[in-house]
Motif scaffolding. Sequence first.
Motif, PDB file in Angstrom:
ATOM      1  N   LEU A 215      76.382  38.281   3.525  1.00 20.29           N
ATOM      2  CA  LEU A 215      76.067  38.400   2.096  1.00 20.29           C
ATOM      3  C   LEU A 215      75.508  37.150   1.289  1.00 20.29           C
ATOM      4  CD1 LEU A 215      79.273  40.422   0.720  1.00 20.29           C
ATOM      5  CD2 LEU A 215      76.610  41.332   1.170  1.00 20.29           C
ATOM      6  N   MET A 216      75.963  36.028   1.836  1.00 22.65           N
ATOM      7  CA  MET A 216      75.255  34.711   1.413  1.00 22.65           C
ATOM      8  C   MET A 216      73.999  34.662   1.694  1.00 22.65           C
ATOM      9  SD  MET A 216      78.595  32.058   1.312  1.00 22.65           S
ATOM     10  CE  MET A 216      79.914  32.920   2.103  1.00 22.65           C
ATOM     11  N   ALA A 217      73.865  34.795   3.021  1.00 22.12           N
ATOM     12  CA  ALA A 217      72.587  34.666   3.512  1.00 22.12           C
ATOM     13  C   ALA A 217      71.442  35.721   3.172  1.00 22.12           C
ATOM     14  CB  ALA A 217      72.447  34.985   5.228  1.00 22.12           C
ATOM     15  N   HIS A 218      71.954  36.909   2.737  1.00 18.97           N
ATOM     16  CA  HIS A 218      70.854  37.772   2.028  1.00 18.97           C
ATOM     17  C   HIS A 218      70.799  37.353   0.812  1.00 18.97           C
ATOM     18  CE1 HIS A 218      69.011  41.626   2.178  1.00 18.97           C
ATOM     19  NE2 HIS A 218      69.495  41.642   0.917  1.00 18.97           N
ATOM     20  N   ALA A 219      71.459  36.912   0.081  1.00 15.97           N
ATOM     21  CA  ALA A 219      71.497  36.201  -1.436  1.00 15.97           C
ATOM     22  C   ALA A 219      70.453  35.296  -1.526  1.00 15.97           C
ATOM     23  CB  ALA A 219      72.861  35.731  -1.886  1.00 15.97           C
ATOM     24  N   GLN A 220      70.330  34.511  -0.459  1.00 18.07           N
ATOM     25  CA  GLN A 220      69.308  33.482  -0.652  1.00 18.07           C
ATOM     26  C   GLN A 220      67.928  34.004  -0.273  1.00 18.07           C
ATOM     27  OE1 GLN A 220      70.675  30.571  -1.551  1.00 18.07           O
ATOM     28  NE2 GLN A 220      72.625  32.082  -1.141  1.00 18.07           N
TER      29      GLN A 220
ATOM     30  N   GLU B 233      66.460  37.851  -4.368  1.00 22.01           N
ATOM     31  CA  GLU B 233      67.174  37.380  -6.024  1.00 22.01           C
ATOM     32  C   GLU B 233      67.822  38.585  -6.598  1.00 22.01           C
ATOM     33  OE1 GLU B 233      68.198  34.556  -8.689  1.00 22.01           O
ATOM     34  OE2 GLU B 233      66.933  34.073  -6.823  1.00 22.01           O
ATOM     35  N   ASP B 234      67.111  39.701  -6.459  1.00 20.86           N
ATOM     36  CA  ASP B 234      67.964  40.724  -7.018  1.00 20.86           C
ATOM     37  C   ASP B 234      69.285  41.086  -6.580  1.00 20.86           C
ATOM     38  OD1 ASP B 234      65.834  41.103  -8.963  1.00 20.86           O
ATOM     39  OD2 ASP B 234      64.795  42.735  -7.572  1.00 20.86           O
ATOM     40  N   PHE B 235      69.322  40.766  -5.230  1.00 22.90           N
ATOM     41  CA  PHE B 235      70.667  40.840  -4.593  1.00 22.90           C
ATOM     42  C   PHE B 235      71.485  39.778  -5.142  1.00 22.90           C
ATOM     43  CE2 PHE B 235      73.782  40.384  -1.515  1.00 22.90           C
ATOM     44  CZ  PHE B 235      74.707  41.558  -1.462  1.00 22.90           C
ATOM     45  N   ARG B 236      71.012  38.842  -5.104  1.00 22.88           N
ATOM     46  CA  ARG B 236      71.903  37.547  -5.323  1.00 22.88           C
ATOM     47  C   ARG B 236      72.434  37.788  -6.782  1.00 22.88           C
ATOM     48  NH1 ARG B 236      69.597  31.337  -5.870  1.00 22.88           N
ATOM     49  NH2 ARG B 236      68.707  32.351  -3.886  1.00 22.88           N
ATOM     50  N   LYS B 237      71.690  38.431  -7.680  1.00 26.18           N
ATOM     51  CA  LYS B 237      72.587  38.652  -8.921  1.00 26.18           C
ATOM     52  C   LYS B 237      73.527  39.581  -9.042  1.00 26.18           C
ATOM     53  CE  LYS B 237      71.198  39.937 -13.672  1.00 26.18           C
ATOM     54  NZ  LYS B 237      72.585  40.431 -14.096  1.00 26.18           N
ATOM     55  N   ARG B 238      73.370  40.776  -8.062  1.00 24.28           N
ATOM     56  CA  ARG B 238      74.443  41.698  -7.916  1.00 24.28           C
ATOM     57  C   ARG B 238      75.589  41.203  -7.149  1.00 24.28           C
ATOM     58  NH1 ARG B 238      69.871  44.820  -6.685  1.00 24.28           N
ATOM     59  NH2 ARG B 238      70.135  44.810  -4.305  1.00 24.28           N
ATOM     60  N   PHE B 239      75.187  40.106  -6.272  1.00 29.57           N
ATOM     61  CA  PHE B 239      76.279  39.610  -5.501  1.00 29.57           C
ATOM     62  C   PHE B 239      77.235  38.811  -6.453  1.00 29.57           C
ATOM     63  CE2 PHE B 239      77.705  35.894  -2.469  1.00 29.57           C
ATOM     64  CZ  PHE B 239      78.844  36.507  -2.069  1.00 29.57           C
ATOM     65  N   ARG B 240      76.558  37.955  -7.426  1.00 34.03           N
ATOM     66  CA  ARG B 240      77.114  37.035  -8.117  1.00 34.03           C
ATOM     67  C   ARG B 240      77.943  38.023  -9.294  1.00 34.03           C
ATOM     68  NH1 ARG B 240      72.596  34.233  -9.548  1.00 34.03           N
ATOM     69  NH2 ARG B 240      72.339  35.430 -11.302  1.00 34.03           N
ATOM     70  N   ASP B 241      77.441  38.913  -9.921  1.00 34.25           N
ATOM     71  CA  ASP B 241      77.859  39.641 -10.868  1.00 34.25           C
ATOM     72  C   ASP B 241      79.037  40.478 -10.450  1.00 34.25           C
ATOM     73  OD1 ASP B 241      76.063  38.662 -12.556  1.00 34.25           O
ATOM     74  OD2 ASP B 241      74.828  40.438 -12.897  1.00 34.25           O
TER      75      ASP B 241
END
Length: 195
Positions: A107-112, A115-123
Amino acid sequence: MMKAKIGRPRSEKSQEAVIKATHELLHEQGGAGLTIEAIARRANVGKPTIYRWWPTLADIVLEAVLLQAATKIMVIHFESLQKTLSQFLKQSMKTITDGDGAHLRFLMAHAQKDEDFRKRFRDNFTAQRRTVLRSIFLQAMERGRISPEQNLEMLIDIVFGTMWYRLLIGHAPMDESFADELTEVVIKLVQVSPA
Protein backbone atom coordinates in the motif's frame (compact mmCIF):
# COMPACT_ATOMS: atom_id res chain seq x y z
CA MET A 1 -13.87 2.91 4.00
CA MET A 2 -14.16 3.10 0.21
CA LYS A 3 -17.65 3.36 -1.19
CA ALA A 4 -18.44 0.70 -3.76
CA LYS A 5 -19.28 1.74 -7.29
CA ILE A 6 -22.97 2.03 -8.15
CA GLY A 7 -24.40 -1.20 -9.52
CA ARG A 8 -25.44 -4.53 -8.16
CA PRO A 9 -24.82 -4.98 -4.43
CA ARG A 10 -21.78 -7.01 -3.48
CA SER A 11 -22.15 -10.71 -2.92
CA GLU A 12 -20.78 -11.31 0.57
CA LYS A 13 -19.43 -14.69 -0.45
CA SER A 14 -17.60 -13.24 -3.47
CA GLN A 15 -16.29 -10.31 -1.45
CA GLU A 16 -14.90 -12.64 1.21
CA ALA A 17 -13.33 -14.83 -1.48
CA VAL A 18 -11.61 -11.81 -3.07
CA ILE A 19 -10.26 -10.55 0.29
CA LYS A 20 -9.09 -14.06 1.23
CA ALA A 21 -7.41 -14.55 -2.15
CA THR A 22 -5.69 -11.16 -1.79
CA HIS A 23 -4.31 -12.09 1.65
CA GLU A 24 -3.10 -15.47 0.42
CA LEU A 25 -1.38 -14.13 -2.69
CA LEU A 26 0.36 -11.35 -0.78
CA HIS A 27 1.60 -13.85 1.81
CA GLU A 28 2.79 -16.27 -0.86
CA GLN A 29 4.28 -13.94 -3.47
CA GLY A 30 4.43 -10.43 -2.06
CA GLY A 31 3.26 -7.42 -4.01
CA ALA A 32 5.08 -8.41 -7.21
CA GLY A 33 2.82 -11.42 -7.76
CA LEU A 34 -0.43 -9.64 -7.01
CA THR A 35 -2.69 -8.92 -10.00
CA ILE A 36 -6.43 -8.61 -10.58
CA GLU A 37 -6.20 -11.71 -12.78
CA ALA A 38 -4.52 -13.76 -10.04
CA ILE A 39 -7.06 -12.63 -7.44
CA ALA A 40 -10.01 -13.39 -9.74
CA ARG A 41 -8.62 -16.85 -10.52
CA ARG A 42 -7.94 -17.66 -6.84
CA ALA A 43 -11.33 -16.27 -5.67
CA ASN A 44 -13.21 -17.90 -8.56
CA VAL A 45 -14.89 -14.64 -9.58
CA GLY A 46 -14.86 -12.72 -12.82
CA LYS A 47 -12.57 -9.73 -13.32
CA PRO A 48 -15.60 -7.50 -14.10
CA THR A 49 -16.93 -8.29 -10.60
CA ILE A 50 -13.70 -7.06 -9.04
CA TYR A 51 -13.51 -3.95 -11.22
CA ARG A 52 -17.11 -3.12 -10.37
CA TRP A 53 -16.40 -3.15 -6.62
CA TRP A 54 -12.85 -1.75 -6.34
CA PRO A 55 -11.31 1.07 -8.43
CA THR A 56 -7.75 -0.36 -8.25
CA LEU A 57 -5.80 -3.36 -7.09
CA ALA A 58 -4.48 -1.31 -4.17
CA ASP A 59 -8.05 -0.60 -3.02
CA ILE A 60 -8.65 -4.33 -2.61
CA VAL A 61 -5.55 -4.57 -0.43
CA LEU A 62 -6.64 -1.46 1.49
CA GLU A 63 -10.02 -3.00 2.29
CA ALA A 64 -8.34 -6.24 3.37
CA VAL A 65 -6.02 -4.32 5.71
CA LEU A 66 -8.85 -2.24 7.15
CA LEU A 67 -10.86 -5.37 7.94
CA GLN A 68 -7.83 -7.00 9.59
CA ALA A 69 -6.93 -3.94 11.67
CA ALA A 70 -10.50 -3.58 12.93
CA THR A 71 -10.59 -7.15 14.22
CA LYS A 72 -6.99 -7.84 15.24
CA ILE A 73 -5.80 -4.59 16.84
CA MET A 74 -8.13 -3.75 19.69
CA VAL A 75 -7.46 -1.11 22.32
CA ILE A 76 -7.86 -2.23 25.89
CA HIS A 77 -7.57 0.78 28.18
CA PHE A 78 -5.64 -0.02 31.34
CA GLU A 79 -5.03 2.41 34.20
CA SER A 80 -1.43 2.74 33.05
CA LEU A 81 -0.51 4.47 29.78
CA GLN A 82 2.52 2.20 29.57
CA LYS A 83 0.40 -0.96 29.73
CA THR A 84 -2.23 0.35 27.29
CA LEU A 85 0.33 1.54 24.74
CA SER A 86 2.44 -1.60 25.09
CA GLN A 87 -0.58 -3.85 24.50
CA PHE A 88 -1.65 -1.82 21.45
CA LEU A 89 1.86 -1.93 19.97
CA LYS A 90 2.27 -5.66 20.65
CA GLN A 91 -1.00 -6.37 18.81
CA SER A 92 0.15 -4.12 15.95
CA MET A 93 3.53 -5.89 15.71
CA LYS A 94 1.89 -9.32 15.79
CA THR A 95 -0.46 -8.36 12.95
CA ILE A 96 2.49 -7.10 10.91
CA THR A 97 4.68 -10.15 11.53
CA ASP A 98 1.76 -12.54 10.93
CA GLY A 99 1.72 -11.33 7.32
CA ASP A 100 0.11 -7.92 7.12
CA GLY A 101 3.53 -6.31 6.75
CA ALA A 102 3.51 -7.30 3.07
CA HIS A 103 0.11 -5.64 2.70
CA LEU A 104 1.32 -2.38 4.24
CA ARG A 105 4.49 -2.27 2.17
CA PHE A 106 2.39 -2.81 -0.97
CA LEU A 107 0.00 0.00 0.00
CA MET A 108 2.79 2.45 0.85
CA ALA A 109 4.55 1.74 -2.45
CA HIS A 110 1.33 2.20 -4.41
CA ALA A 111 0.53 5.44 -2.56
CA GLN A 112 3.80 6.90 -3.88
CA LYS A 113 2.75 6.22 -7.49
CA ASP A 114 -0.94 7.16 -7.41
CA GLU A 115 -1.95 10.46 -5.83
CA ASP A 116 -5.68 9.60 -5.79
CA PHE A 117 -4.99 6.34 -4.01
CA ARG A 118 -2.62 8.07 -1.59
CA LYS A 119 -5.55 10.25 -0.48
CA ARG A 120 -7.80 7.19 -0.01
CA PHE A 121 -5.05 5.44 1.94
CA ARG A 122 -4.50 8.50 4.14
CA ASP A 123 -8.23 9.16 4.66
CA ASN A 124 -9.04 5.56 5.49
CA PHE A 125 -6.23 3.47 6.94
CA THR A 126 -3.85 6.14 8.18
CA ALA A 127 -6.56 8.36 9.66
CA GLN A 128 -8.20 5.40 11.43
CA ARG A 129 -4.96 4.16 12.97
CA ARG A 130 -4.03 7.70 14.08
CA THR A 131 -7.47 8.08 15.69
CA VAL A 132 -6.99 4.87 17.66
CA LEU A 133 -3.55 5.90 18.94
CA ARG A 134 -4.77 9.43 19.68
CA SER A 135 -7.53 7.94 21.89
CA ILE A 136 -4.85 6.20 23.97
CA PHE A 137 -2.94 9.45 24.47
CA LEU A 138 -6.10 11.50 25.11
CA GLN A 139 -7.17 9.13 27.86
CA ALA A 140 -3.72 9.43 29.44
CA MET A 141 -4.00 13.22 29.20
CA GLU A 142 -7.42 13.16 30.89
CA ARG A 143 -5.91 11.10 33.72
CA GLY A 144 -3.05 13.56 34.14
CA ARG A 145 -0.42 11.16 32.77
CA ILE A 146 0.42 13.45 29.85
CA SER A 147 0.67 17.22 30.04
CA PRO A 148 -2.14 19.10 28.26
CA GLU A 149 0.62 20.95 26.43
CA GLN A 150 1.99 17.75 24.91
CA ASN A 151 1.85 17.71 21.10
CA LEU A 152 -0.17 14.52 20.52
CA GLU A 153 0.13 14.67 16.74
CA MET A 154 3.93 14.62 17.08
CA LEU A 155 3.74 11.68 19.49
CA ILE A 156 1.61 9.81 16.97
CA ASP A 157 4.12 10.61 14.22
CA ILE A 158 6.97 9.35 16.41
CA VAL A 159 5.23 6.04 17.12
CA PHE A 160 4.03 5.31 13.59
CA GLY A 161 7.12 6.82 11.97
CA THR A 162 9.34 4.48 13.97
CA MET A 163 7.16 1.47 13.17
CA TRP A 164 6.86 2.21 9.47
CA TYR A 165 10.56 2.94 9.07
CA ARG A 166 11.38 -0.46 10.55
CA LEU A 167 8.70 -2.10 8.41
CA LEU A 168 10.01 -0.57 5.19
CA ILE A 169 13.74 -0.96 5.84
CA GLY A 170 13.61 -4.29 7.67
CA HIS A 171 16.82 -3.59 9.56
CA ALA A 172 15.50 -4.99 12.86
CA PRO A 173 12.62 -7.19 14.03
CA MET A 174 9.11 -5.98 14.69
CA ASP A 175 8.37 -8.04 17.77
CA GLU A 176 7.21 -7.73 21.37
CA SER A 177 10.64 -6.54 22.43
CA PHE A 178 10.43 -3.69 19.90
CA ALA A 179 6.92 -2.84 21.15
CA ASP A 180 8.26 -2.62 24.72
CA GLU A 181 11.26 -0.50 23.66
CA LEU A 182 9.07 1.90 21.69
CA THR A 183 6.67 2.16 24.63
CA GLU A 184 9.58 3.02 26.95
CA VAL A 185 10.76 5.76 24.57
CA VAL A 186 7.29 7.32 24.47
CA ILE A 187 6.89 7.13 28.26
CA LYS A 188 10.24 8.90 28.72
CA LEU A 189 9.27 11.55 26.15
CA VAL A 190 6.08 12.43 27.97
CA GLN A 191 7.75 12.07 31.37
CA VAL A 192 5.00 9.91 32.72
CA SER A 193 5.40 7.50 35.59
CA PRO A 194 4.85 3.96 34.32
CA ALA A 195 2.66 3.22 37.35
